[in-house]
Design an enzyme around this catalytic site. Structure first.
Site, PDB file in Angstrom:
ATOM      1  N   ASP A 279      31.466  75.237 -58.219  1.00  0.00           N
ATOM      2  CA  ASP A 279      31.648  73.946 -57.884  1.00  0.00           C
ATOM      3  C   ASP A 279      33.010  73.745 -57.955  1.00  0.00           C
ATOM      4  OD1 ASP A 279      31.188  70.920 -57.997  1.00  0.00           O
ATOM      5  OD2 ASP A 279      29.178  71.249 -58.773  1.00  0.00           O
ATOM      6  N   HIS A 313      34.196  74.297 -54.921  1.00  0.00           N
ATOM      7  CA  HIS A 313      34.142  73.012 -54.109  1.00  0.00           C
ATOM      8  C   HIS A 313      35.590  72.240 -54.111  1.00  0.00           C
ATOM      9  CE1 HIS A 313      29.656  73.151 -54.340  1.00  0.00           C
ATOM     10  NE2 HIS A 313      29.845  73.901 -54.001  1.00  0.00           N
TER      11      HIS A 313
END
Length: 487
Positions: A279, A313
């Site tokens: 993430d 991310h």
């Protein structure tokens, strides 16, 4: 008039003119650090003084009592930690491969992982009971907490060059709450001490982070490598005077496998870290929704420098849980590799917060989906109709806001979107300065719901050079060149 002053002024003017004769892309490419010059492998023995536009402080390495103990495989780690703490503190050195339940640090303890050591955590819910006070995705509750946990401790450290490995397959992972967003699961009107998720009161738990001190002062994390987390990796929450340096994080393929998340903490330095995450690589957060408003604690005086966000991310993200606000954040001399987004600002209409007084300088981006990205609406799967700017929402206690942001000296090697801004109609993005950027990408500029956006002294080489604007006022482009081919 002083002749030396005149000579100095002429020299400065000539220097500026000389720089201007060199294309901005070549200036930035030469001046900015590269991936092989930063990250965990380049960490110096001692940190430099923190110099931020908002604050400055001398970084003081913690000291501990000379007392030391060693823990070998099959020894009781927690028992030795508690014994050391009862004597007044010291250093506990881990050797070999340990397979353990949750560890709780106490004041004046340095947990040192010797070279070649491995601290691996078990994978069942019972290995993390009883539940402890924690904050999960910006909401206070009682659940599994963290693999390495501390609450209310002063002067603690996790150091050395060993590996820390999160839980494998077991009930910790299979019983993790994934079926809805947390604010629909944990009622903000329920007293915190009644928000208990131990796998029995409900058929799920909130998973443990890998390292998560809460309500702690003087926290030092240095040199270790983190792998296979069940949730976010390093999460200082309600902490002050935190240093995280020279850490390697590997959580590729792990949903919500954030690298370093700074939660409602003050005076935090993150430097020389290398991150490959499932993430966001590094994020600043400050509580979620009404629960975050109740706590109302900002993240402030944050400095991030010399870090390599290799994959993830977001290279650096503010949000999306920022009800208490993020402020006085300074990020400089970092490299973002193959991250979906380089610099990302996230809020959500039902989550509140945002940030102000934020500065980025001297950032290199290698191959990103969006380089500079404001995403204040979110996705329908998380916030329903409120993810659409056409869905009318009146200003309320949870209306987010971002303002007073400066971004300077940015080199974007490849991006699909160089600058993409999505504010919200009832609370537009305000006061953003973007200066000296070279960007190479598919699309140059898209802005919705923003005010007083200045882009200057920059060059963009894009396939699509058009500018899309919706509900934008005071967009200024000063000495900006946008072209389809390099000059």
């Amino acid at each position: 008039m002083n002749i030396n002053w005149i000579i100095s002024l002429v020299a400065v003017i000539l220097g500026i003119q000389g720089c201007r004769s060199i294309p901005v892309d070549k200036q930035l490419d030469k001046a900015l650090l590269r991936a092989d010059q930063i990250g965990a492998g380049k960490m110096p023995a001692e940190p430099e003084k923190v110099q931020s536009p908002f604050t400055a402080w001398n970084v003081q390495r913690p000291t501990f009592p000379m007392r030391q103990d060693t823990v070998w495989p099959n020894d009781d780690i927690q028992g030795k930690l508690d014994h050391l703490a009862a004597q007044g503190g010291g250093t506990l050195v881990l050797k070999g491969h340990h397979h353990t339940v949750r560890i709780t640090l106490k004041s004046d303890i340095n947990l040192k992982l010797d070279e070649g050591s491995v601290l691996e955590f078990k994978n069942e819910i019972n290995d993390f009971l009883p539940v402890v006070f924690t904050r999960n995705e910006g909401v206070e509750l009682y659940s599994l907490g963290a693999c390495i946990y501390a609450n209310g401790a002063d002067n603690i450290a996790i150091t050395g060059s060993g590996r820390i490995i999160g839980p494998g397959e077991g009930s910790v992972r299979s019983k993790t709450m994934t079926h809805d967003v947390i604010e629909k699961i944990v009622d903000s009107n329920t007293p915190v001490d009644q928000r208990i998720y131990d796998g029995k009161t409900a058929d799920f738990i909130f998973p443990p982070a890998l390292i998560a001190p809460i309500n702690c002062k003087k926290v030092w994390i240095e040199g270790v490598s983190l792998e296979r987390t069940a949730f976010w990796n390093i999460v200082p929450t309600y902490c002050e005077d935190v240093v995280i340096r020279g850490v390697r994080i590997q959580s590729i393929g792990i949903p919500r496998g954030d690298g370093i998340d700074i939660e409602s903490s003050k005076r935090v330095l993150v430097e020389y870290c290398t991150l490959n995450t499932g993430d966001d690589c590094i994020a600043v957060k400050a509580g979620r929704g009404y629960d975050g408003l109740r706590v109302n604690r900002p993240s402030e005086d944050i400095v991030v420098r010399y870090c390599f966000s290799e994959k993830g991310h977001g290279g650096f993200t503010i949000g999306s849980e920022t009800a208490g606000m993020a402020q006085n954040v300074y990020v400089h001399d970092c490299v973002f590799g193959k991250t979906n987004v380089g610099i990302r600002f996230k809020t959500r209409r039902p989550r509140g917060g945002g940030g102000s007084d934020i500065r980025f300088e001297r950032i290199r981006m290698q191959d990103v989906e969006s380089a500079l990205r404001w995403d204040m609406l979110g996705q329908a799967q998380h916030v329903g109709n409120q993810a659409s700017r056409d869905f009318e929402v009146q200003k309320n206690a949870l209306t987010p806001r971002f303002s007073n942001i400066q971004i300077k000296d940015i080199y974007i090697d490849a991006a699909k979107n160089c600058i993409k801004i999505e504010g919200i109609p009832e609370s537009v993005l305000e006061n953003v300065s973007i200066d000296r950027v070279f960007g190479r990408g598919d699309r140059y500029l898209s802005i919705k719901d923003a005010k007083n956006i200045k882009i200057k002294n920059s060059v963009f080489v894009c396939k699509d050079t058009s500018v899309l604007t919706i509900n934008v006022s005071q967009l200024i482009q000063d000495r900006v060149r946008v072209m389809t081919e390099a000059p």
